[in-house]
Motif scaffolding. Structure first.
Motif, PDB file in Angstrom:
ATOM      1  N   ARG A  22       0.838  -1.189   0.000  1.00 37.71           N
ATOM      2  CA  ARG A  22       0.000   0.000   0.000  1.00 37.71           C
ATOM      3  C   ARG A  22       0.877   1.245   0.000  1.00 37.71           C
ATOM      4  N   HIS A  23       0.476   2.270  -0.739  1.00 33.94           N
ATOM      5  CA  HIS A  23       1.248   3.509  -0.823  1.00 33.94           C
ATOM      6  C   HIS A  23       1.201   4.255   0.511  1.00 33.94           C
ATOM      7  N   VAL A  24       2.361   4.650   0.998  1.00 30.49           N
ATOM      8  CA  VAL A  24       2.471   5.427   2.232  1.00 30.49           C
ATOM      9  C   VAL A  24       3.062   6.776   1.863  1.00 30.49           C
ATOM     10  N   PRO A  25       2.278   7.862   2.001  1.00 35.47           N
ATOM     11  CA  PRO A  25       2.829   9.174   1.659  1.00 35.47           C
ATOM     12  C   PRO A  25       3.930   9.582   2.623  1.00 35.47           C
ATOM     13  N   LEU A  26       5.044  10.033   2.083  1.00 34.26           N
ATOM     14  CA  LEU A  26       6.179  10.485   2.879  1.00 34.26           C
ATOM     15  C   LEU A  26       6.282  11.995   2.793  1.00 34.26           C
ATOM     16  N   ARG A  27       6.642  12.620   3.901  1.00 37.14           N
ATOM     17  CA  ARG A  27       6.861  14.058   3.947  1.00 37.14           C
ATOM     18  C   ARG A  27       8.170  14.304   4.673  1.00 37.14           C
ATOM     19  N   GLN A  28       8.767  15.478   4.439  1.00 38.04           N
ATOM     20  CA  GLN A  28      10.062  15.795   5.038  1.00 38.04           C
ATOM     21  C   GLN A  28       9.882  16.771   6.189  1.00 38.04           C
ATOM     22  N   CYS A  29      10.485  16.436   7.318  1.00 37.73           N
ATOM     23  CA  CYS A  29      10.474  17.317   8.481  1.00 37.73           C
ATOM     24  C   CYS A  29      11.376  18.516   8.186  1.00 37.73           C
ATOM     25  N   VAL A  30      10.907  19.719   8.507  1.00 39.77           N
ATOM     26  CA  VAL A  30      11.695  20.920   8.208  1.00 39.77           C
ATOM     27  C   VAL A  30      12.830  21.123   9.204  1.00 39.77           C
ATOM     28  N   GLY A  31      12.814  20.409  10.328  1.00 37.30           N
ATOM     29  CA  GLY A  31      13.884  20.557  11.314  1.00 37.30           C
ATOM     30  C   GLY A  31      15.045  19.627  11.062  1.00 37.30           C
ATOM     31  N   CYS A  32      14.758  18.324  10.934  1.00 33.72           N
ATOM     32  CA  CYS A  32      15.834  17.339  10.793  1.00 33.72           C
ATOM     33  C   CYS A  32      16.005  16.862   9.353  1.00 33.72           C
ATOM     34  N   ARG A  33      15.098  17.243   8.467  1.00 38.89           N
ATOM     35  CA  ARG A  33      15.152  16.914   7.033  1.00 38.89           C
ATOM     36  C   ARG A  33      14.975  15.420   6.766  1.00 38.89           C
ATOM     37  N   ARG A  34      14.493  14.649   7.758  1.00 40.89           N
ATOM     38  CA  ARG A  34      14.240  13.229   7.539  1.00 40.89           C
ATOM     39  C   ARG A  34      12.893  13.053   6.871  1.00 40.89           C
TER      40      ARG A  34
END
Length: 106
Positions: A22-34
């Motif tokens: 199943r597709h899991v949307p990923l987003r980037q944290c603006v603090g740690c860039r993970r």
């Protein structure tokens, strides 16, 4: 022939634990860039009145938003001066970070 961006997306989804296909949307944290699954992050949107958080499962607020995984990352974003006022509103969500987000930064 698949593009390199398609390969990076599929490998990132497999890292996040999407074993069910199943597709899991990923987003980037603006603090740690993970890059983390969207469900583990809090989305903040800046409007004319200032920053506010989106409801976890509600309708998204319009506008450009940023994602933060912990209060420490919100503080890091504040120190960067790219998101003025974000750390103060993000501090109100401290209990949410502890129960839902990944706080173990390398």
């Amino acid at each position: 022939m698949p593009s390199s961006s398609a390969n990076s997306r599929s490998s990132a989804a497999s890292v996040s634990g999407a074993s069910s296909g199943r597709h899991v949307p990923l987003r980037q944290c603006v603090g740690c860039r993970r890059r983390l699954p969207q469900a583990q992050l809090v989305r903040f949107v800046r409007s004319a009145e200032g920053w506010h958080a989106d409801e976890p499962r509600g309708r998204r607020s319009p506008g450009r938003g940023v994602y933060v995984c912990s209060s420490a990352c919100a503080e890091a974003a504040r120190k960067n001066r790219r998101y003025p006022g974000l750390a103060s509103i993000a501090a109100e969500y401290g209990s949410w970070y502890g129960s839902n987000a990944m706080n173990d930064h390398d």
